[in-house]
Scaffold this motif. Structure first.
Motif, short mmCIF file in Angstrom:
data_model
loop_
_atom_site.label_atom_id
_atom_site.label_comp_id
_atom_site.label_asym_id
_atom_site.label_seq_id
_atom_site.Cartn_x
_atom_site.Cartn_y
_atom_site.Cartn_z
N ILE A 9 0.84 -1.21 0.00
CA ILE A 9 0.00 0.00 0.00
C ILE A 9 0.87 1.25 0.00
O ILE A 9 0.59 2.22 -0.73
CB ILE A 9 -0.94 -0.02 1.22
CG1 ILE A 9 -1.98 -1.13 1.05
CG2 ILE A 9 -1.63 1.33 1.39
CD1 ILE A 9 -2.86 -1.33 2.28
N GLN A 10 1.93 1.24 0.79
CA GLN A 10 2.82 2.40 0.83
C GLN A 10 3.52 2.61 -0.50
O GLN A 10 3.71 3.74 -0.95
CB GLN A 10 3.83 2.23 1.96
CG GLN A 10 3.22 2.35 3.35
CD GLN A 10 4.21 2.05 4.45
OE1 GLN A 10 4.51 0.91 4.76
NE2 GLN A 10 4.75 3.10 5.06
N GLY A 11 3.91 1.51 -1.15
CA GLY A 11 4.54 1.62 -2.46
C GLY A 11 3.59 2.17 -3.50
O GLY A 11 3.97 3.02 -4.32
N TYR A 12 2.35 1.70 -3.47
CA TYR A 12 1.34 2.20 -4.40
C TYR A 12 1.09 3.69 -4.16
O TYR A 12 1.00 4.48 -5.11
CB TYR A 12 0.05 1.40 -4.22
CG TYR A 12 -1.11 1.91 -5.03
CD1 TYR A 12 -1.11 1.81 -6.41
CD2 TYR A 12 -2.22 2.47 -4.41
CE1 TYR A 12 -2.19 2.26 -7.17
CE2 TYR A 12 -3.29 2.94 -5.14
CZ TYR A 12 -3.27 2.83 -6.52
OH TYR A 12 -4.33 3.30 -7.26
N ALA A 13 1.00 4.08 -2.90
CA ALA A 13 0.77 5.49 -2.58
C ALA A 13 1.90 6.38 -3.07
O ALA A 13 1.67 7.53 -3.47
CB ALA A 13 0.58 5.66 -1.07
N SER A 14 3.12 5.86 -3.06
CA SER A 14 4.25 6.66 -3.56
C SER A 14 4.14 6.90 -5.06
O SER A 14 4.72 7.87 -5.58
CB SER A 14 5.57 5.96 -3.22
OG SER A 14 5.75 4.79 -4.00
N LEU A 15 3.39 6.05 -5.76
CA LEU A 15 3.18 6.22 -7.20
C LEU A 15 2.04 7.19 -7.51
O LEU A 15 2.20 8.11 -8.33
CB LEU A 15 2.85 4.87 -7.86
CG LEU A 15 3.98 3.88 -8.08
CD1 LEU A 15 3.43 2.55 -8.55
CD2 LEU A 15 4.97 4.44 -9.11
N VAL A 16 0.89 7.00 -6.87
CA VAL A 16 -0.32 7.75 -7.28
C VAL A 16 -0.66 8.91 -6.35
O VAL A 16 -1.51 9.73 -6.68
CB VAL A 16 -1.53 6.80 -7.39
CG1 VAL A 16 -1.26 5.69 -8.38
CG2 VAL A 16 -1.92 6.22 -6.03
N GLY A 17 0.00 8.98 -5.20
CA GLY A 17 -0.25 10.08 -4.28
C GLY A 17 -1.06 9.66 -3.07
O GLY A 17 -1.67 8.60 -3.04
#
Length: 623
Positions: A48-56
């Motif tokens: 989830i943290q990795g995904y958030a670093s991509l899309v905000g």
């Protein structure tokens, strides 16, 4: 091992996750490139943290957005708005937000007010503010085709509307009848649309509700009653083209990002117009990245028991997918819930990140006081708990802003090695420490709850329960099963009618002792501005740990420049013995503290003056 895949393609797509073939993940899109990101965990939280670093990540919301919110289609005039808000204050049921649905507009034209229904909107909104209510208005993207209407005239003059493949402007029907749609793919249109919101801010409006923004519409409608519309026909959406007239993009590519672009325009417009205040938005549609601008609700649901349960699955999936500020219409938008259903729905709804009751036109009133005294008191108790938990909840929203991790968490996020949690969707964590198991069945007398391994407490109860098993909890209509993981530190605020009615004073800290050291990071700021980005915030870490013949509570010195008002700390330690003494250690000084011990509840209570500097409290037991 956990991993994620983000397929970044805005065309209509099909995901087949093991349905056709249990051993295959199948994906196809109607066009565009195959752009995907593989996100290695190895834990679900790290995915989830990795995904958030991509899309905000979701911006820190204004504190009032975490209060309870009341809406319907529609409180159609000033008298209805004043009546519903007066009831909240009469019965002392907390509420922060009142919504204005489409009937506030003049002939359903956005950026207008109907002055017959709302003679003095600025005065009304000012009065609501004084009573502790924030005003949120609905704004649809469809602009009525009407020469002389300023939004239409400006859009036509500057060629700001979506065209069709033949070069004309694309037309559909929405509430105002024939409309054009802003072409949000153009940066200048987003800038213009954002600036139009000055109309609302000048009236004192606090938030914007983007609806019908897929975009949605119809070919024609029948209006048998003034406010009742029966639409029919689907517009030929794929005839739309966007962007540069000489090199347009097909609507098939833009459809799924249209609402994202509108949210971008609205959020940044609000921020530009009022840079001292955090914007608040709610959207029905979106695309990955929407969380940088807006909250989301799940759309027009129905009042039935299936959806009482299904809503939890929807919201848990949204939160895993980065939409950490999400909710559903409590009580159902279509149909009328019975008193039992509404009670159960609002019990779970106070643990939605976005907590809002909403219902449709020509339905009975749907609010905490429309189902009799018993349900009113149940609703009041549940909503008051949401407000008491504000210090806890707000701290996790800051964590979401920093990391992308949600506050409403599927069980597997906290216990990824426990395979039994993978399929559980009717109970969830609120943050790391609180397990919520709402009743989702009609006429329930018991509630099965799965407790992963470890020790657990019932909410504000000294009894410890060994986990790694399913328990059966007796319930009546007033019961909302809540459990707390051992080691929890839960900060609580006083009960209040709205989030800024009073400070968090006294600040209560509830400790549920565990077998190892555990900590909680309490976050505070002014709740409204962006000053926290300049260091005007306060982060304070509280820890607890068992020691030989005792128990130790530690407060580290707060970090940041924000200074809360002078207040008292009220500490409660659940499930503890009667101590022999309690000592306060600060700056090398030591003093005995006065305390109270309730032997029946096995809870130790003590109070002391709060201070930014750190301290230790040592609880000693007889050997």
């Amino acid at each position: 091992m956990a991993y994620g895949m983000f397929l970044d393609n805005s065309y209509q797509a099909v995901f087949d996750v093991g349905r056709s073939n249990p051993e295959e993940f199948f994906y196809q899109a109607d066009g565009g490139e195959l752009n995907y990101y593989f996100i290695y965990g190895p834990s679900p939280k790290e995915v989830i943290q990795g995904y958030a670093s991509l899309v905000g990540r979701y911006p820190l919301p204004p504190l009032w957005a975490l209060g309870y919110q009341q809406c319907r289609y529609s409180y159609r005039n000033e008298q209805r708005i004043r009546s519903i808000t007066a009831k909240f204050r009469k019965y002392n049921i907390p509420c922060d937000v009142i919504y204005f649905d489409i009937h506030y507009m003049d002939d359903y034209k956005v950026f207008t007010f109907n002055h017959k229904r709302f003679p003095d909107p600025k005065g009304l909104i000012s009065d609501l503010e004084k009573q502790g209510f924030k005003a949120v208005v609905i704004v649809d993207p469809g602009v009525k085709i009407e020469p002389g209407y300023f939004v239409y005239d400006q859009g036509m003059e500057k060629d700001y509307f979506v065209r069709d493949k033949d070069g004309g402007y694309f037309t559909a029907q929405v509430w105002p009848k024939d409309v054009y749609f802003p072409d949000f793919l153009k940066p200048e249109v987003r800038e213009w649309w954002g600036e139009l919101h000055k109309f609302y801010l000048d009236l004192g409006v606090d938030g914007i509700w983007n609806d019908m923004n897929e975009p949605a519409g119809w070919v024609k409608d029948i209006r048998p009653l003034p406010d009742l519309m029966i639409p029919s026909g689907t517009p030929a959406w794929l005839e739309m083209v966007h962007g540069d007239k000489d090199n347009p993009e097909p609507h098939a590519k833009i459809h799924n990002v249209y609402a994202l672009l509108e949210a971008d325009a609205t959020y940044n417009g609000l921020k530009k117009l009022n840079p001292e205040q955090r914007p608040f938005m709610i959207s029905r549609a979106g695309y990955p990245g929407l969380q940088r601008f807006s909250s989301v609700w799940t759309g027009d649901n129905t009042a039935n028991w299936y959806q009482v349960k299904m809503t939890l699955s929807m919201l848990l999936n949204l939160n895993i997918s980065g939409i950490v500020m999400s909710g559903a219409d409590i009580g159902g938008f279509l149909g009328t819930p019975g008193s039992e259903m509404y009670a159960r729905w609002i019990q779970q709804g106070v643990f939605y990140p976005l907590s809002r009751t909403h219902t449709a036109i020509y339905h009975k009133s749907q609010d905490p006081f429309s189902f009799g005294k018993e349900v009113r008191e149940i609703s009041k108790s549940a909503i008051e708990l949401r407000y008491q938990l504000l210090p806890y909840t707000y701290s996790y929203f800051k964590l979401a802003n920093d990391t992308g991790l949600p506050i409403m968490r599927a069980m597997l996020l906290e216990f990824p090695k426990d395979e039994k949690t993978y399929s559980i969707s009717d109970q969830f964590f609120w943050g790391e420490w609180i397990l919520v198991a709402p009743v989702v069945e009609k006429n329930a007398k018991n509630r099965k709850i799965y407790l992963p391994a470890g020790k657990w407490y019932k909410w504000q109860n000294p009894e410890q329960i060994e986990g790694g098993k399913e328990i059966l909890e007796p319930v009546d209509l007033s019961t909302l099963p809540i459990l707390v993981k051992a080691g929890a530190i839960i900060p609580l605020a006083p009960v209040m009618n709205y989030t800024w009615e009073k400070p968090w004073a006294p600040l209560e800290l509830e400790f549920y002792p565990g077998e190892e050291k555990s900590c909680f990071n309490l976050y505070e700021d002014d709740g409204t501005s962006f000053k926290y980005l300049e260091g005007e915030s306060l982060s304070t870490i509280y820890c607890q740990e068992p020691i030989i013949s005792g128990y130790l509570i530690t407060k580290q010195e707060g970090k940041g420049n924000y200074q809360p008002r002078a207040r008292e700390l009220a500490l409660k330690i659940w499930g503890t013995e009667n101590p022999s003494q309690v000592e306060l250690l600060t700056n090398g000084n030591q003093e005995k503290l006065v305390y109270q011990y309730d032997s029946e509840k096995r809870v130790l209570a003590l109070k002391l003056k709060d201070q930014v500097k750190g301290f230790q409290i040592k609880v000693s037991y007889k050997k």
